[in-house]
Design an enzyme around this catalytic site. Structure first.
Site, PDB file in Angstrom:
ATOM      1  N   LYS A 221       0.926   3.541  -9.713  1.00  0.00           N
ATOM      2  CA  LYS A 221       0.743   4.817 -10.405  1.00  0.00           C
ATOM      3  C   LYS A 221      -0.640   5.414 -10.173  1.00  0.00           C
ATOM      4  CE  LYS A 221       4.185   4.620 -14.096  1.00  0.00           C
ATOM      5  NZ  LYS A 221       4.436   4.592 -15.560  1.00  0.00           N
ATOM      6  N   ARG A 255       7.903  -3.785 -14.719  1.00  0.00           N
ATOM      7  CA  ARG A 255       8.753  -2.863 -13.948  1.00  0.00           C
ATOM      8  C   ARG A 255       7.972  -2.474 -12.695  1.00  0.00           C
ATOM      9  NH1 ARG A 255       9.484   2.711 -13.465  1.00  0.00           N
ATOM     10  NH2 ARG A 255      11.655   3.366 -13.102  1.00  0.00           N
TER      11      ARG A 255
END
Length: 274
Positions: A221, A255
């Site tokens: 991210k 995740r």
């Protein structure tokens, strides 16, 4: 700590890995990469062999500025892929990344085991009652606004106090509907600045007071690649570092795009506990 996935009890006392399979053409990292049945099956098989317990499928990108996708299109993207992988891997545990109750229902009827909702029910008032009807585990994430507006809402007087209130309220409502298995996702990158994200990671163990499994999604991210002045493609090392810290602070599920590296983090930290 366990969750019930289609009658199978999954023990989260040892953390588990959720592999990401994006079916959206505009996902921030691997959008459009898995365009045909063979590519999809190869990627799912790879993640399962590397140790993924869950495979998370999304058909609507939640990155800021992502294109709108209708419910019909989201369902039409998802169901053939769920059918494909469930037919090939009958024991697979599929998580579906959606905030729409109609999509959740269709997905579970086709073999999905978990609903992963970025909005914790706020973007579809029927979501919680639908999850209760389906009796599947429910991942509720913290976010303010919508994917389109969230970054303009990234302000807090006390981020931990506000998030604890948010989760406490959402948990109470979910329990009132009869949802048994709840998983919390702090929502790294959703209505949060770079500084907010690292504050959350530093004090992630704070959310253990809610006594529920915590899912962490930081894989490649912007909180990593912007800080490191690189790109998502070169953010695996940073991802591994944050996954390790998250595990040390109580995360139950990672995740990730890169399953092998996440499983290695868990294996090493579990050995250190002995």
């Amino acid at each position: 700590m366990t969750i019930n996935c289609r009658g199978k009890l999954i023990d989260l006392s040892r953390p588990k890995v959720m592999g990401i399979l994006n079916t959206t053409p505009d996902s921030f990292y691997d959008g459009g990469k898995y365009k045909n049945d063979q590519a999809i099956l190869q990627q799912v098989e790879k993640m399962l062999k590397e140790g993924a317990t869950f495979i998370d499928i999304g058909a609507y990108s939640s990155k800021p500025g992502a294109a709108f996708v209708s419910e019909e299109e989201e369902i039409n993207r998802l169901l053939p892929i769920i059918d494909l992988i469930v037919n090939r891997f009958p024991e697979i545990l599929v998580s579906v990344d959606t905030f729409r109750s109609s999509v959740a229902e269709a997905a579970v009827l086709h073999g999905a085991s978990i609903i992963n909702d970025i909005a914790a029910g706020f973007l579809d008032e029927k979501m919680l009652s639908m999850v209760a009807k389906l009796q599947v585990p429910y991942i509720m994430m913290h976010m303010k606004g919508t994917p389109e507006t969230m970054q303009s809402l990234a302000f807090y007087e006390d981020i931990f106090k506000e998030m604890m209130y948010y989760f406490s309220e959402r948990i109470a409502v979910a329990r009132s509907y009869g949802i048994n298995d709840l998983i919390l996702d702090p929502g790294f990158g959703f209505a949060k600045t770079l500084e907010h994200n690292y504050q959350l990671m530093q004090h992630l163990n704070y959310f253990q007071h809610l006594d529920l499994p915590i899912l962490i999604g930081v894989s490649r991210k912007s909180m990593l690649y912007k800080l490191l002045e690189t790109t998502p493609e070169h953010a695996l090392n940073g991802t591994t570092i944050l996954n390790t810290i998250a595990l040390q602070k109580g995360a139950s599920i990672l995740r990730v795009h890169d399953v092998k590296e996440a499983v290695e983090c868990i294996t090493i930290l579990e050995e250190l506990k002995k």
